[in-house]
Enzyme design. Structure first.
Site, PDB file in Angstrom:
ATOM      1  N   TYR A 135       0.806  -1.226   0.000  1.00  0.00           N
ATOM      2  CA  TYR A 135       0.000   0.000   0.000  1.00  0.00           C
ATOM      3  C   TYR A 135       0.838   1.275   0.000  1.00  0.00           C
ATOM      4  O   TYR A 135       0.288   2.371  -0.046  1.00  0.00           O
ATOM      5  CB  TYR A 135      -0.955   0.002   1.210  1.00  0.00           C
ATOM      6  N   LYS A 186       4.048 -15.407   4.984  1.00  0.00           N
ATOM      7  CA  LYS A 186       4.310 -16.310   3.859  1.00  0.00           C
ATOM      8  C   LYS A 186       5.821 -16.403   3.741  1.00  0.00           C
ATOM      9  O   LYS A 186       6.403 -16.161   2.676  1.00  0.00           O
ATOM     10  CB  LYS A 186       3.641 -15.745   2.591  1.00  0.00           C
ATOM     11  N   ASP A 219      -1.645 -19.185   3.509  1.00  0.00           N
ATOM     12  CA  ASP A 219      -2.545 -20.119   2.804  1.00  0.00           C
ATOM     13  C   ASP A 219      -3.158 -21.104   3.795  1.00  0.00           C
ATOM     14  O   ASP A 219      -4.362 -21.409   3.742  1.00  0.00           O
ATOM     15  CB  ASP A 219      -1.811 -20.840   1.663  1.00  0.00           C
ATOM     16  N   ASP A 243      -5.805  -7.675   5.171  1.00  0.00           N
ATOM     17  CA  ASP A 243      -6.941  -7.197   4.382  1.00  0.00           C
ATOM     18  C   ASP A 243      -7.771  -8.395   3.914  1.00  0.00           C
ATOM     19  O   ASP A 243      -8.995  -8.448   4.084  1.00  0.00           O
ATOM     20  CB  ASP A 243      -6.382  -6.412   3.189  1.00  0.00           C
ATOM     21  N   ASP A 247     -11.557 -10.044   5.668  1.00  0.00           N
ATOM     22  CA  ASP A 247     -12.824 -10.169   4.923  1.00  0.00           C
ATOM     23  C   ASP A 247     -13.329 -11.609   5.000  1.00  0.00           C
ATOM     24  O   ASP A 247     -14.531 -11.856   5.147  1.00  0.00           O
ATOM     25  CB  ASP A 247     -12.639  -9.768   3.459  1.00  0.00           C
TER      26      ASP A 247
END
Ligand code: ATP
Length: 358
Positions: A135, A186, A219, A243, A247
């Site tokens: 971002y 990750k 994951d 983010d 959700d």
């Protein structure tokens, strides 16, 4: 006088913020809280007429103790530049390094997973680093439109920001009953950022021996959220993964209509942060009366908590629980109620709670 800045914004933002302001009035009456409200005009219309000039995040911090934000996003503004200017400005200029996204199932019937058998199985907090990662806008495109086009999006992670997010997460985990914190990254595919997050996490863990820690690749975390959400208590992760996971997690408790967030700097004892729903301006719902105001009311409740107003915070939480157990719900939760009816019901539940405690 201490006051709150309210930015209703675009789309359903003004509709859901109207309900927050009703709740704020009742909370003020019931708990004798004197927090004046200034409604500020920063939205798409403001941007389209005035351009970028005029928004000053530092000025907002000087004048107000917190910001309540409806939603920003309007198809008339290319790339939603106004949302980036305002939300990005608040997050970056005020260094709001922590984004808190609690997900708590309040009524079993709102969980889409058949194998979840009790509300307590979905009760987690995602702590998302809020200022960095992809971002920050590092990257670009070369040979645009050609077969050789190259697009680069650079994830930036600094020790200072990672350390602050991780430490904030340990503080939050320590205060929760299960005292469990999961680092999600990750690192198997990110040999630069991965070790930085792991080092900061290990260093902080040594200072919080009472917090049980573990680690998941993102994951696996996405899978585990569906397979066994009860394994999660507090989660700390980078901006992009947070983010996406938040959700996903929000769906376990009823969806975006009941997903709140708080952005703050834990070191700032004056300005308490920006409180906004996880959802955006939902232009498809604007003006229909079908928007669920609960995510914004829950965000308001997080603000009460951050302002150290525990009785008012608990009363709003109880009222939301009560409303979610009832049938007066907006269509996203299977009901037929309108935005204003749900807000009114929350207000009534807060007032009823006061009568019952007398
Ligand atoms: P933006 O670009 O501002 O993020 P968006 O429409 O792409 O807007 P969201 O606003 O997050 O994304 O919403 C996605 C969808 O979720 C909406 O189209 C709407 O159908 C649903 N939704 C979002 N917020 C609510 C809400 N408060 N109540 C009910 N449904 C909602």
């Amino acid at each position: 006088m201490t006051s709150l800045a309210v930015l209703p914004g675009d789309g359903i933002g003004p509709e859901v913020m109207a309900e927050v302001l009703k709740v704020h009035t009742v909370v003020g009456d019931v708990f004798g809280i004197d927090l004046a409200v200034d409604v500020l005009p920063y939205d798409a219309d403001w941007y389209l007429t005035r351009g970028a000039a005029g928004f000053d995040a530092q000025e907002v911090r000087r004048r107000y103790r917190a910001v309540l934000l409806g939603a920003l996003g309007d198809p008339r503004v290319p790339d939603n530049r106004h949302a980036k200017l305002i939300i990005g400005g608040l997050r970056q200029d005020l260094d709001l390094c922590v984004n808190l996204r609690p997900v708590r199932l309040r009524t079993l019937r709102h969980c889409p997973l058949r194998h979840v058998g009790a509300e307590s199985e979905v009760d987690l907090v995602i702590v998302r680093e809020n200022t960095e990662d992809v971002y920050v806008g590092v990257g670009g495109t070369v040979r645009s439109g050609q077969p050789e086009q190259v697009a680069m999006e650079v994830g930036v992670h600094t020790r200072r920001a990672v350390d602050r997010a991780v430490r904030a997460a340990f503080e939050i985990a320590r205060a929760r009953p299960r005292r469990r914190l999961t680092l999600v990254d990750k690192s198997n595919a990110m040999p630069a950022a991965g070790p930085l997050w792991q080092q900061c996490f290990r260093a902080a863990a040594a200072e919080y021996p009472e917090v049980h820690t573990d680690h998941l690749y993102v994951d696996a975390a996405a899978m585990e959220l569906i397979r066994n959400p009860a394994r999660f208590d507090t989660v700390v992760t980078s901006n992009l993964f947070g983010d996406i996971l938040s959700d996903e997690a929000a769906q376990l408790a009823g969806g975006l209509g009941v997903a709140p967030s708080a952005s703050y700097d834990p070191a700032d004892t004056g300005f308490r942060g920006v409180f906004e729903s996880v959802h955006g301006s939902a232009p498809d719902l604007a003006g229909t009366g079908r928007a669920n105001p609960l995510a914004s009311i829950m965000s308001y409740s997080l603000m009460l908590d951050r302002m150290e107003l525990p009785a008012a915070h608990a009363a709003v939480e109880r009222a939301i629980d009560e409303v979610l157990r009832g049938d007066l719900l907006t269509p996203d939760l299977g009901g037929t109620a309108r935005t204003g009816e749900v807000g009114d019901e929350v207000c009534r539940a807060i007032a009823r709670g006061k009568e019952e405690r007398r």
